[in-house]
Design a protein around this motif. Structure first.
Motif, PDB file in Angstrom:
ATOM      1  N   ILE A 186       0.692  -1.259  -0.092  1.00 54.46           N
ATOM      2  CA  ILE A 186      -0.089   0.072  -0.048  1.00 54.46           C
ATOM      3  C   ILE A 186       0.875   1.315   0.057  1.00 54.46           C
ATOM      4  CG2 ILE A 186      -1.643   1.287   1.310  1.00 54.46           C
ATOM      5  CD1 ILE A 186      -2.793  -1.334   2.464  1.00 54.46           C
ATOM      6  N   ALA A 187       1.855   1.365   0.635  1.00 52.54           N
ATOM      7  CA  ALA A 187       3.008   2.566   0.823  1.00 52.54           C
ATOM      8  C   ALA A 187       3.513   2.756  -0.403  1.00 52.54           C
ATOM      9  CB  ALA A 187       3.873   2.150   2.045  1.00 52.54           C
ATOM     10  N   GLN A 188       3.808   1.436  -0.895  1.00 54.99           N
ATOM     11  CA  GLN A 188       4.556   1.664  -2.479  1.00 54.99           C
ATOM     12  C   GLN A 188       3.668   2.310  -3.547  1.00 54.99           C
ATOM     13  OE1 GLN A 188       5.872  -2.163  -3.582  1.00 54.99           O
ATOM     14  NE2 GLN A 188       7.181  -2.444  -1.858  1.00 54.99           N
ATOM     15  N   LYS A 189       2.342   2.023  -3.333  1.00 55.20           N
ATOM     16  CA  LYS A 189       1.300   2.320  -4.365  1.00 55.20           C
ATOM     17  C   LYS A 189       1.047   3.808  -4.136  1.00 55.20           C
ATOM     18  CE  LYS A 189      -2.072  -0.790  -5.154  1.00 55.20           C
ATOM     19  NZ  LYS A 189      -3.049  -1.840  -4.812  1.00 55.20           N
ATOM     20  N   ARG A 190       1.078   4.029  -2.772  1.00 60.70           N
ATOM     21  CA  ARG A 190       0.471   5.548  -2.532  1.00 60.70           C
ATOM     22  C   ARG A 190       1.756   6.466  -2.835  1.00 60.70           C
ATOM     23  NH1 ARG A 190      -4.213   7.841  -0.903  1.00 60.70           N
ATOM     24  NH2 ARG A 190      -5.695   5.984   0.355  1.00 60.70           N
ATOM     25  N   ALA A 191       2.896   6.162  -2.769  1.00 60.75           N
ATOM     26  CA  ALA A 191       4.024   6.944  -3.184  1.00 60.75           C
ATOM     27  C   ALA A 191       4.149   7.078  -4.648  1.00 60.75           C
ATOM     28  CB  ALA A 191       5.273   6.279  -2.615  1.00 60.75           C
ATOM     29  N   TYR A 192       3.637   6.068  -5.415  1.00 61.37           N
ATOM     30  CA  TYR A 192       4.002   5.971  -6.885  1.00 61.37           C
ATOM     31  C   TYR A 192       3.141   7.180  -7.435  1.00 61.37           C
ATOM     32  CZ  TYR A 192       3.796   4.857 -11.819  1.00 61.37           C
ATOM     33  OH  TYR A 192       3.696   5.106 -13.127  1.00 61.37           O
ATOM     34  N   GLN A 193       3.878   7.995  -8.288  1.00 60.23           N
ATOM     35  CA  GLN A 193       2.930   9.065  -9.007  1.00 60.23           C
ATOM     36  C   GLN A 193       3.098   8.831 -10.798  1.00 60.23           C
ATOM     37  OE1 GLN A 193       3.078  13.437  -7.840  1.00 60.23           O
ATOM     38  NE2 GLN A 193       4.133  13.752  -9.630  1.00 60.23           N
ATOM     39  N   THR A 194       1.806   8.651 -11.377  1.00 59.36           N
ATOM     40  CA  THR A 194       1.805   8.533 -12.773  1.00 59.36           C
ATOM     41  C   THR A 194       2.556   9.475 -13.321  1.00 59.36           C
ATOM     42  OG1 THR A 194      -0.213   7.201 -12.351  1.00 59.36           O
ATOM     43  CG2 THR A 194       0.204   7.955 -14.755  1.00 59.36           C
ATOM     44  N   PRO A 195       3.343   9.183 -14.311  1.00 58.41           N
ATOM     45  CA  PRO A 195       4.158  10.196 -15.077  1.00 58.41           C
ATOM     46  C   PRO A 195       2.892  11.162 -15.778  1.00 58.41           C
ATOM     47  CG  PRO A 195       4.973   7.982 -15.645  1.00 58.41           C
ATOM     48  CD  PRO A 195       3.966   7.639 -14.802  1.00 58.41           C
ATOM     49  N   ASP A 196       3.486  12.428 -15.921  1.00 55.50           N
ATOM     50  CA  ASP A 196       2.591  13.139 -16.678  1.00 55.50           C
ATOM     51  C   ASP A 196       1.939  12.797 -17.805  1.00 55.50           C
ATOM     52  OD1 ASP A 196       2.939  15.126 -14.527  1.00 55.50           O
ATOM     53  OD2 ASP A 196       3.884  16.665 -15.672  1.00 55.50           O
ATOM     54  N   GLU A 197       2.756  12.116 -18.777  1.00 59.28           N
ATOM     55  CA  GLU A 197       2.366  11.972 -20.162  1.00 59.28           C
ATOM     56  C   GLU A 197       1.209  10.571 -20.053  1.00 59.28           C
ATOM     57  OE1 GLU A 197       6.408   9.935 -19.510  1.00 59.28           O
ATOM     58  OE2 GLU A 197       5.485  11.819 -18.832  1.00 59.28           O
ATOM     59  N   HIS A 198       1.121   9.954 -19.086  1.00 59.33           N
ATOM     60  CA  HIS A 198       0.152   8.832 -19.094  1.00 59.33           C
ATOM     61  C   HIS A 198      -0.961   8.970 -18.160  1.00 59.33           C
ATOM     62  CE1 HIS A 198       3.867   5.871 -19.612  1.00 59.33           C
ATOM     63  NE2 HIS A 198       3.422   6.602 -20.523  1.00 59.33           N
ATOM     64  N   LEU A 199      -1.251  10.457 -17.556  1.00 61.52           N
ATOM     65  CA  LEU A 199      -2.367  10.639 -16.784  1.00 61.52           C
ATOM     66  C   LEU A 199      -3.756  10.511 -17.566  1.00 61.52           C
ATOM     67  CD1 LEU A 199      -0.964  13.790 -14.745  1.00 61.52           C
ATOM     68  CD2 LEU A 199      -1.652  11.435 -13.610  1.00 61.52           C
ATOM     69  N   TYR A 200      -3.727  10.910 -18.602  1.00 62.87           N
ATOM     70  CA  TYR A 200      -4.798  10.857 -19.652  1.00 62.87           C
ATOM     71  C   TYR A 200      -5.654   9.300 -19.498  1.00 62.87           C
ATOM     72  CZ  TYR A 200      -2.650   8.983 -23.519  1.00 62.87           C
ATOM     73  OH  TYR A 200      -2.073   7.895 -24.472  1.00 62.87           O
ATOM     74  N   ARG A 201      -4.811   8.563 -19.589  1.00 62.14           N
ATOM     75  CA  ARG A 201      -5.315   7.087 -19.642  1.00 62.14           C
ATOM     76  C   ARG A 201      -6.477   6.768 -18.615  1.00 62.14           C
ATOM     77  NH1 ARG A 201       0.312   3.971 -20.946  1.00 62.14           N
ATOM     78  NH2 ARG A 201       0.882   4.877 -23.057  1.00 62.14           N
ATOM     79  N   ASP A 202      -6.248   7.458 -17.423  1.00 56.31           N
ATOM     80  CA  ASP A 202      -7.050   7.208 -16.229  1.00 56.31           C
ATOM     81  C   ASP A 202      -8.269   8.054 -16.341  1.00 56.31           C
ATOM     82  OD1 ASP A 202      -5.342   5.202 -15.448  1.00 56.31           O
ATOM     83  OD2 ASP A 202      -4.090   6.491 -14.301  1.00 56.31           O
ATOM     84  N   ALA A 222      -2.162  16.623 -17.628  1.00 57.89           N
ATOM     85  CA  ALA A 222      -0.671  16.844 -16.900  1.00 57.89           C
ATOM     86  C   ALA A 222      -0.839  18.240 -16.225  1.00 57.89           C
ATOM     87  CB  ALA A 222       0.459  16.989 -17.857  1.00 57.89           C
ATOM     88  N   TRP A 223      -1.451  19.159 -16.793  1.00 54.71           N
ATOM     89  CA  TRP A 223      -1.486  20.544 -16.241  1.00 54.71           C
ATOM     90  C   TRP A 223      -2.388  20.560 -15.174  1.00 54.71           C
ATOM     91  CZ3 TRP A 223      -6.722  22.702 -16.114  1.00 54.71           C
ATOM     92  CH2 TRP A 223      -6.490  24.000 -15.404  1.00 54.71           C
ATOM     93  N   ARG A 224      -3.555  19.828 -14.980  1.00 54.77           N
ATOM     94  CA  ARG A 224      -4.536  19.909 -13.748  1.00 54.77           C
ATOM     95  C   ARG A 224      -3.886  19.217 -12.715  1.00 54.77           C
ATOM     96  NH1 ARG A 224      -9.871  16.486 -12.737  1.00 54.77           N
ATOM     97  NH2 ARG A 224      -8.337  14.620 -13.109  1.00 54.77           N
TER      98      ARG A 224
END
Length: 376
Positions: A186-202, A222-224
């Motif tokens: 859980i800690a690993q997943k909370r610490a992970y930040q999706t790269p800007d260029e992939h955010l739109y996929r979610d 990415a801007w948001r």
């Protein structure tokens, strides 16, 4: 139930000395998160079975020595459903206390159902009814009331005796390492930040967009997030998700035309319109060859349902053999995560993305032979 409110450095120093060498600490936090991206910590509760303190992080305190106790690997930290508490510690302490024992997950592992709430656990294990009427209180207000303090103290006062009952069953089943490892995951997943260029996929409904629209959505997403981080605002208080999709479809060229976009209200245009237009203009000059590929949902893959069913059947067999509840091993979301990892990501993208839960942590030790074809 006796407890101490800590608001001075001397009080904290004395308390730290009391708990420094205790093997087990029950911990909880109270925080607020109404409009902010990050939780705002308002109280930290700690109980060692003898000393119970409510630490006020809004007072001018140096928490350095207290953090060192939470870092100590010889001290087991017990929390109930700690996902958001983990985020509090990541933000304010810069680390996650470890080892960390999640009593809620432990109960799930023992077959007591999913997501048992704290009050339900206390009633079930101790036959005590606790008052949860202050759960939605404003914890950042000062002064807090006696009723608020009592509520906060109860969260750790009753957690410790519950833990003592749970830990016996966990140790008898040989599941202790699983509980600890799940909190690490859980800690690993909370610490992970999706790269800007992939955010739109979610972004919900992004799959409906064409490549040119997705190029705009990629810039906007990415801007948001970057603005949310900069302003410490929840994402939807920067711009609502469905507005991103409408803006990507319609690509307004002025503030006036932006005001005519369905779902986008004037307040959002006034607040962020110029920045949004810059994102749209930036996307318009991206070469067609660099547009994102159309997004595919798992359901769009002809063999998805058959494959998902086969994976589930394999996991069910392992779960029964290990006497671990099947839903603890793998939820539908985790199975989909595994399939998406293989079918949707390139090898380069997998390098930037955490492995699926089923190929990570304790689950992998049990499933690595069963799912070896998926471990790419």
């Amino acid at each position: 139930m006796q407890y101490q409110l800590i608001q001075t450095q001397n009080q904290l120093n004395v308390f730290v000395e009391h708990i420094r060498n205790k093997p087990i600490l029950a911990i909880d936090t109270e925080f607020m998160r109404r409009r902010t991206l990050y939780p705002e910590v308002a109280l930290i509760q700690v109980y060692d079975g003898e000393h119970l303190a409510l630490i006020d992080p809004l007072a001018e305190l140096s928490l350095f020595d207290f953090w060192q106790v939470l870092r100590d690997p010889a001290v087991l930290k017990v929390l109930h459903s700690p996902s958001e508490d983990i985020e509090v510690f990541q933000k304010y302490a810069g680390f996650v206390p470890a080892p960390l024992f999640d009593s809620q997950f432990a109960l799930q592992l023992l077959g007591n159902g999913n997501c048992m709430g704290f009050a339900h656990m206390v009633k079930n294990l101790l036959d005590i009814e606790i008052d949860k009427s202050e759960s939605r209180t404003n914890w950042l207000q000062r002064p807090l009331t006696i009723k608020q303090f009592d509520y906060a103290a109860a969260d750790v006062f009753y957690l410790l005796p519950c833990f003592k009952i749970i830990i016996e069953q966990i140790n008898d089943a040989g599941f202790f390492d699983i509980v600890i490892n799940e909190s690490e995951l859980i800690a690993q997943k909370r610490a992970y930040q999706t790269p800007d260029e992939h955010l739109y996929r979610d972004i919900k409904n992004a799959w409906q967009l064409k490549p040119a629209d997705l190029a705009v959505l990629r810039e906007l997403a990415a801007w948001r997030r970057n603005k949310a981080i900069r302003k410490n605002l929840a994402l939807n208080f920067v711009l609502k998700e469905h507005c991103l999709v409408e803006l990507a479809k319609r690509k307004p060229t002025s503030l006036t035309t932006m005001r005519n976009v369905p779902e986008v209200d004037s307040i959002e245009v006034n607040r962020s319109g110029v920045e949004i237009l810059k994102c749209i203009e930036k996307a318009k000059v991206i070469p067609v060859a660099d547009f994102p590929e159309p997004l595919r949902r798992l359901i769009d893959f002809p063999s998805y349902k058959k494959v998902a069913k086969e994976i589930k059947q394999k996991i069910t067999a392992v779960a029964k053999k290990q006497a671990i509840p099947e839903d603890v091993f793998a939820s539908k979301k985790q199975i989909n995560q595994l399939i998406s990892w293989n079918w949707k990501l390139t090898s380069a993208e997998r390098e930037q993305t955490p492995k699926p839960d089923l190929l990570n942590s304790w689950r992998y030790e049990y499933l690595k032979d069963t799912l070896k074809e998926w471990d790419v």
